[in-house]
Design an enzyme around this catalytic site. Structure first.
Site, short mmCIF file in Angstrom:
data_model
loop_
_atom_site.label_atom_id
_atom_site.label_comp_id
_atom_site.label_asym_id
_atom_site.label_seq_id
_atom_site.Cartn_x
_atom_site.Cartn_y
_atom_site.Cartn_z
N LEU A 1 -0.18 -11.93 20.21
CA LEU A 1 0.75 -10.50 21.16
C LEU A 1 0.46 -9.48 20.54
CD1 LEU A 1 4.11 -12.65 21.10
CD2 LEU A 1 2.19 -12.77 22.57
N GLY B 1 -0.42 -15.85 18.93
CA GLY B 1 -0.42 -15.86 20.26
C GLY B 1 -1.78 -16.48 20.88
N ASN C 1 0.39 -17.75 12.49
CA ASN C 1 0.79 -17.07 11.24
C ASN C 1 1.83 -16.21 11.28
OD1 ASN C 1 -0.36 -15.36 13.15
ND2 ASN C 1 -1.10 -13.76 11.42
N GLU C 2 2.70 -16.40 12.18
CA GLU C 2 3.95 -15.59 12.16
C GLU C 2 4.74 -15.20 11.07
OE1 GLU C 2 2.97 -17.48 14.64
OE2 GLU C 2 3.26 -16.68 16.42
C1 LIG Z 1 6.72 -7.32 15.36
C2 LIG Z 1 7.43 -8.51 15.83
C3 LIG Z 1 8.70 -8.02 15.99
C4 LIG Z 1 9.65 -8.66 16.59
C5 LIG Z 1 9.41 -10.08 17.27
C6 LIG Z 1 10.06 -11.17 16.38
C7 LIG Z 1 9.83 -12.48 16.79
C8 LIG Z 1 9.02 -12.98 17.81
C9 LIG Z 1 7.69 -13.60 17.27
C10 LIG Z 1 6.81 -13.71 18.55
C11 LIG Z 1 5.69 -14.58 17.84
C12 LIG Z 1 4.55 -13.59 17.69
C13 LIG Z 1 3.22 -13.83 18.16
C14 LIG Z 1 2.31 -12.97 17.86
O1 LIG Z 1 1.03 -13.37 18.38
S1 LIG Z 1 2.46 -11.73 16.74
C15 LIG Z 1 0.76 -10.94 16.42
C16 LIG Z 1 -0.07 -11.78 15.40
N1 LIG Z 1 -1.33 -11.30 15.36
C17 LIG Z 1 -1.54 -11.11 14.10
O2 LIG Z 1 -1.05 -11.12 13.13
C18 LIG Z 1 -2.98 -10.63 14.37
C19 LIG Z 1 -3.24 -9.51 13.35
N2 LIG Z 1 -4.49 -9.12 13.24
C20 LIG Z 1 -5.60 -9.51 12.75
O3 LIG Z 1 -5.56 -10.28 11.80
C21 LIG Z 1 -7.01 -8.55 12.70
O4 LIG Z 1 -6.83 -7.78 13.47
C22 LIG Z 1 -7.99 -9.42 13.59
C23 LIG Z 1 -7.24 -10.06 14.71
C24 LIG Z 1 -8.44 -10.75 12.86
C25 LIG Z 1 -9.14 -8.55 13.83
O5 LIG Z 1 -9.61 -7.99 12.50
P1 LIG Z 1 -10.76 -6.90 12.52
O6 LIG Z 1 -11.78 -7.49 13.43
O7 LIG Z 1 -11.06 -6.67 11.25
O8 LIG Z 1 -9.92 -5.78 13.36
P2 LIG Z 1 -8.79 -4.94 12.86
O9 LIG Z 1 -7.77 -5.48 12.05
O10 LIG Z 1 -9.41 -3.59 12.17
O11 LIG Z 1 -8.11 -4.46 14.14
C26 LIG Z 1 -8.63 -3.71 15.00
C27 LIG Z 1 -7.63 -3.10 15.75
O12 LIG Z 1 -6.71 -3.88 16.49
C28 LIG Z 1 -5.23 -3.77 16.11
N3 LIG Z 1 -4.75 -5.05 16.12
C29 LIG Z 1 -5.04 -5.90 15.52
N4 LIG Z 1 -4.25 -7.04 16.13
C30 LIG Z 1 -3.25 -6.42 16.80
C31 LIG Z 1 -2.30 -6.85 17.56
N5 LIG Z 1 -2.02 -8.31 17.46
N6 LIG Z 1 -1.51 -6.18 18.24
C32 LIG Z 1 -2.01 -4.91 18.44
N7 LIG Z 1 -3.07 -4.26 17.65
C33 LIG Z 1 -3.48 -5.18 17.00
C34 LIG Z 1 -5.50 -3.26 14.59
O13 LIG Z 1 -4.25 -2.65 14.43
C35 LIG Z 1 -6.65 -2.25 14.81
O14 LIG Z 1 -6.03 -1.04 15.57
P3 LIG Z 1 -6.75 0.51 14.88
O15 LIG Z 1 -6.00 1.45 15.79
O16 LIG Z 1 -6.00 0.38 13.46
O17 LIG Z 1 -8.16 0.44 14.92
#
Ligand SMILES: CC/C=C\C/C=C\CCCC/C=C/C(=O)SCCNC(=O)CCNC(=O)[C@H](O)C(C)(C)COP(=O)(O)OP(=O)(O)OC[C@H]1O[C@@H](n2cnc3c(N)ncnc32)[C@H](O)[C@@H]1OP(=O)(O)O
Length: 657
Positions: free
Chosen positions: A427, A472, A496-497
């Site tokens: 997400l 997600g 991994n939430e």
């Molecule tokens: C916050 C919630 C608040 C309230 C809700 C409460 C409860 C509800 C729970 C709902 C369940 C949630 C489900 C989810 O899916 S939450 C999202 C979980 N995702 C992650 O934890 C992923 C995190 N990201 C990573 O691990 C890495 O980014 C990844 C995907 C392995 C890629 O790695 P890499 O190639 O090294 O790239 P970067 O880390 O440098 O990221 C590039 C760029 O993308 C942005 N980004 C990464 N993930 C997300 C994301 N999920 N949403 C938005 N943006 C994301 C990251 O910030 C970088 O941005 P930048 O501007 O810095 O370049």
């Protein structure tokens, strides 16, 4: 009626006084708390139970998660907003007085609904599975509490109430949505679907403006804003709005439908002849970039799908896909008419005599390529940098999926990523902070809808996980029928939430448990583990690992394997005979006559094999009865002839399960 449906999962039954499906293992009202779990949960074992349970989400208004009476969506405004939308598809007479949707003027013709129907999504109910035909207040006031797929594979929208007006001159019947119905001696069929019968106590006049709906049995439907549900007071969902489709011209009239043409009325031009509307011939509707009344935030609507250049455009010419090649029409058992003959329909998915056809459509975030010859589409996520699941992404995902769902040429979807090393980052976190309450509600609706649509898809779904897939992203993979992952240990997958300090919603958890089992899920969720590919394979989170360069081929091979099976994605059909109330499979490709295949109630249109199997078997006290018909298959020509229609008997004996 004091109930409303949850938003948009098209198959979720809507208002009714009946109860939830007894097979629904998911969230019922929590004991003693009075709270409803939402979204509905259907348990699914890994043995292809997917889509086999349609929960009867029959929520009284007081507990509708979107009503103001519900605490679940928090502030009143958000509840109101979603409730208003979710009730949009309901007949007004079923809307609770408290529903904000009632604010829409009652006098307005329900053009939006007809519009949807005309776009290939009919409002017909189907007498399948836990849906059934019920008599309403009067003998002609029928409630059709079932949605699913019609035999052409189109999603069928809820049609909780159909009021039928007899028109003896035409020997036909008109329902309250302007659809023409024909008698079949055992009740009525609406576009072929059995909906019941009886005398007429309360005929209703029907505005002719709505006649275009119901599978094209009326005048050619209007396109664009004229048919948009938003015209009815702003309650339009992109997923149901023709404009949201871009390719809203994908209307498909049932071929050879027995419905008579509606009569001309003064001031209203008589409808044209029934012209089978080939998806490839249908013109794209005008697409407005934004809709002032759309509940979605403004964003570019996806463009119309390209029309294959090799198909000649004139809409009046016979569709080249309309005629079935002989080899796809299995020979009927002795004494049984082929379904296509019995119902005057062409079997589904005759392959084109033309060379292998590939079609592609794309929106901002997802590229879809459909190999028509294989019946398989590939949805490639292309939302760099990490394919995060934003509201736009989710919306486009659902639109793409539903487009494929309604495409008769498509029986399976492979989900993969066009972004190197990332399947999906889950997400979009930026959607979950610093936004309005309405936005949160909209976003979560979209998340749930994505999950529901994918989970309940009638297509075979294979995730080709070619990169990391946290949270997600993992959910998307879990929701598919089968997961193949690139064997790169740098790629990880999991919910991994916990590592983010948040809790995976219960339906994430349930999906996870279904795949990996309770204990593994428990520890993995508690730790918020992201499992490297080899470990993910070991714990069963993915079904197999392959070198990344072979991922595509392997996914294709797996898909073919699944599509070869009878049932959901398969190409087999069987015919049922009703003998002494029991159902006997009289044979079909891959199904031995007399064999006990499964028992279900989806015979009118061929929902999944095995649906309601347990409940029905129990009710019948019979293990030996076998039954089924086709799924989304080439051989699925439609409905069983009435003489063999065993569904009513089954339903009555199953106690309406
Ligand atoms: C916050 C919630 C608040 C309230 C809700 C409460 C409860 C509800 C729970 C709902 C369940 C949630 C489900 C989810 O899916 S939450 C999202 C979980 N995702 C992650 O934890 C992923 C995190 N990201 C990573 O691990 C890495 O980014 C990844 C995907 C392995 C890629 O790695 P890499 O190639 O090294 O790239 P970067 O880390 O440098 O990221 C590039 C760029 O993308 C942005 N980004 C990464 N993930 C997300 C994301 N999920 N949403 C938005 N943006 C994301 C990251 O910030 C970088 O941005 P930048 O501007 O810095 O370049």
């Amino acid at each position: 009626m004091r109930c409303c449906s949850p938003p948009r999962p098209a198959w979720v039954p809507t208002c009714s006084s009946s109860t939830r499906s007894r097979r629904s293992t998911g969230p019922a009202r929590a004991a003693g708390t009075g709270a409803w779990d939402w979204p509905p949960w259907r348990s699914r074992s890994r043995s292809r139970q997917r889509g086999s349970t349609i929960p009867a989400m029959l929520l009284p208004d007081a507990v509708c998660p979107h009503s103001t009476a519900s605490p679940r969506l928090g502030p009143r405004a958000a509840g109101d907003e979603v409730h208003r939308r979710c009730c949009r598809g309901q007949p007004r007479e079923l809307l609770p007085a408290s529903c904000p949707g009632m604010a829409v003027p009652l006098g307005e013709p329900e053009r939006g609904r007809a519009g949807r129907a005309g776009q290939g999504r009919t409002e017909r109910g189907s007498a399948g599975q836990d849906g059934m035909v019920q008599g309403g207040a009067g003998p002609w006031d029928h409630r059709i509490i079932k949605v699913g797929k019609d035999p052409q594979g189109h999603r069928v929208q809820p049609a909780p109430t159909t009021t039928i007006t007899p028109n003896p001159e035409q020997g036909a019947w008109l329902n309250n949505k302007g659809a023409w119905l024909s008698g079949n001696g055992r009740g009525l069929t609406e576009g072929g679907w059995l909906i019941g019968g009886g005398p007429t106590p309360r005929p209703r006049r029907v505005p002719l403006t709505s006649r275009a709906g119901n599978g094209g049995s009326g005048p050619r439907p209007l396109h664009g804003a004229d048919r948009c549900g938003a015209q009815r007071g702003g309650a339009c969902s992109a997923l149901l709005c023709p404009r949201g489709w871009g390719g809203g011209g994908l209307a498909t009239a049932p071929r050879g439908s027995p419905s008579p043409p509606p009569p001309a009325r003064r001031g209203v031009p008589p409808p044209g002849p029934r012209v089978p509307r080939c998806p490839l011939h249908a013109p794209c509707p005008p697409v407005s970039p934004t809709s002032p009344v759309s509940p979605y935030p403004p964003y570019p609507r996806p463009p119309c799908p390209p029309i294959s250049p090799h198909i000649p455009p004139p809409p009046q010419t016979p569709c080249p896909r309309g005629a079935a090649p002989p080899h796809l029409t299995p020979p009927p058992p002795p004494g049984v008419l082929p379904l296509s003959q019995a119902w005057g329909r062409a079997p589904r998915l005759p392959p084109s005599p033309l060379p292998a056809q590939r079609r592609a459509f794309s929106n901002n975030k997802i590229l879809v390529e459909l190999d028509e010859s294989a019946g398989v589409a590939t949805m490639k996520f292309k939302s760099p940098p990490v394919n995060s699941l934003s509201l736009d992404f989710l919306t486009e995902f659902c639109i793409s999926l539903e487009k494929l769902e309604n495409d008769r040429a498509c029986r399976g979807v492979i989900l993969t990523s066009a972004v190197p090393k990332i399947f999906s980052s889950g997400l979009d976190i930026t959607e979950m902070c610093g936004k309005s309450t309405e936005h949160y509600a909209e976003f979560w609706r979209a998340v749930q809808e994505m999950w529901l649509r994918l989970y309940s898809s009638n297509m075979v779904t294979v995730a080709a996980v070619n990169g990391s897939s946290p949270a997600g992203g993992c959910l998307i993979a879990l929701t598919c029928d089968y997961r193949i992952m690139a064997e790169n240990p740098k790629f990880s997958i999991g919910l991994n939430e916990a590592q983010l300090g948040i809790v995976a919603p219960f339906w994430f958890k349930d999906t996870f448990v279904n795949v990996v089992g309770h204990r593994v899920a428990e520890s993995s969720l508690q730790l918020g583990s992201l499992h490297p590919a080899p470990e993910a394979h070991r714990i069963g989170l993915v079904d197999e690992l392959v070198p990344e360069e072979k991922l595509k081929d392997r996914a294709t091979a797996v898909m073919q394997q699944w599509l070869a099976l009878p049932g959901k994605g398969g190409t087999s059909w069987a015919v049922t005979e009703c003998r002494n109330g029991d159902l006997t499979c009289v044979g079909g490709p891959g199904i031995e006559a007399g064999s006990c295949v499964s028992v279900g109630t989806g015979g009118v249109g061929g929902w999944e094999v095995g649906k309601l199997s347990k409940a029905v078997r129990a009710a019948l006290g019979c293990e030996g009865c076998a039954w089924h018909t086709a799924g989304r298959s080439a051989g699925c020509a439609g409905r069983l002839p009435p003489a063999q229609l065993a569904v009513p008997a089954l339903l009555s004996r199953a106690g309406g399960a």
